[in-house]
Scaffold this motif. Sequence first.
Motif, PDB file in Angstrom:
ATOM      1  N   GLU A  93       0.690  -1.209  -0.061  1.00 37.38           N
ATOM      2  CA  GLU A  93      -0.009  -0.002  -0.459  1.00 37.38           C
ATOM      3  C   GLU A  93       1.184   1.491   0.145  1.00 37.38           C
ATOM      4  O   GLU A  93       0.925   2.007  -0.626  1.00 37.38           O
ATOM      5  CB  GLU A  93      -1.280   0.233   1.029  1.00 37.38           C
ATOM      6  N   ARG A 117       1.314   4.108  -2.439  1.00 36.17           N
ATOM      7  CA  ARG A 117       1.249   5.666  -1.997  1.00 36.17           C
ATOM      8  C   ARG A 117       2.133   7.339  -2.973  1.00 36.17           C
ATOM      9  O   ARG A 117       2.116   7.668  -3.939  1.00 36.17           O
ATOM     10  CB  ARG A 117       0.997   6.282  -1.304  1.00 36.17           C
ATOM     11  N   LYS A 153       0.976   9.859  -3.510  1.00 34.58           N
ATOM     12  CA  LYS A 153       0.288  10.603  -3.252  1.00 34.58           C
ATOM     13  C   LYS A 153       1.667  11.157  -1.801  1.00 34.58           C
ATOM     14  O   LYS A 153       0.930  11.870  -0.632  1.00 34.58           O
ATOM     15  CB  LYS A 153      -0.574   9.421  -2.204  1.00 34.58           C
TER      16      LYS A 153
END
Length: 227
Positions: free
Chosen positions: A25, A29, A34
């Motif tokens: 995860e 990102r 992100k």
Amino acid sequence: MSTVTTQRKDSKGALSGKAGLILTELENRFVSGKYQFGELLSINSLAEEFEASRQPVSTAVSYLRSMGYVNIVPQVGCKVVSPSKQEIADFFYTLGKAESGIAGKAATRWIDNEIEQLQQVESVISGTAFDTLEHRDAYADSVNHYHYKIHDMARSPSISLWLESLWRLADFYLWQGASINFTKGKVQTAHKERRAIIRAIKQCDVSLVESLMEEHVNGKPRRVGVV
């Protein structure tokens, strides 16, 4: 007829259990923009978010450090890397050299309808809008698809796997500028370069393919404005 596998690769499986899930995860990102250069990441906050103890989060972060995404700063914690423009330029110079080499192999090893498959990928890229962050994420995935298909055509799996880990880091670098600096004119330039590479692969012109690919990869950070 050859079936070419071009799914986006990631580090899934590098770690097991909760740490592996957290790693996957967090890496997603990074490669989708992100996190920003220099951003501080709190182990405690991440542990709370993932409903985990500090241990699997720390394990995942340590792996991300080995991959070049973060630094561990004493008395500060985990900090997203902040490479200089020269470091980014050097990274893409090296990536360009490696990518040109595998593209040259693809020019001598492609079979069946792989050129048509590559052209279809390029058509998807050219037809992808570039107006919102969602569009740009889809664009980035399609561009990776293009490079991964060339890797498959080169038929050198171990080199392909290594290069794809570098492309994930490249995506992270490029996203630092793509959302604001990648203008329509620069997008069109990239489209033209990819088409020229396909033509050279089809012609089995190794020297031309290598030259075009190296120039294309070297130009990526300039086009998005991170160097």
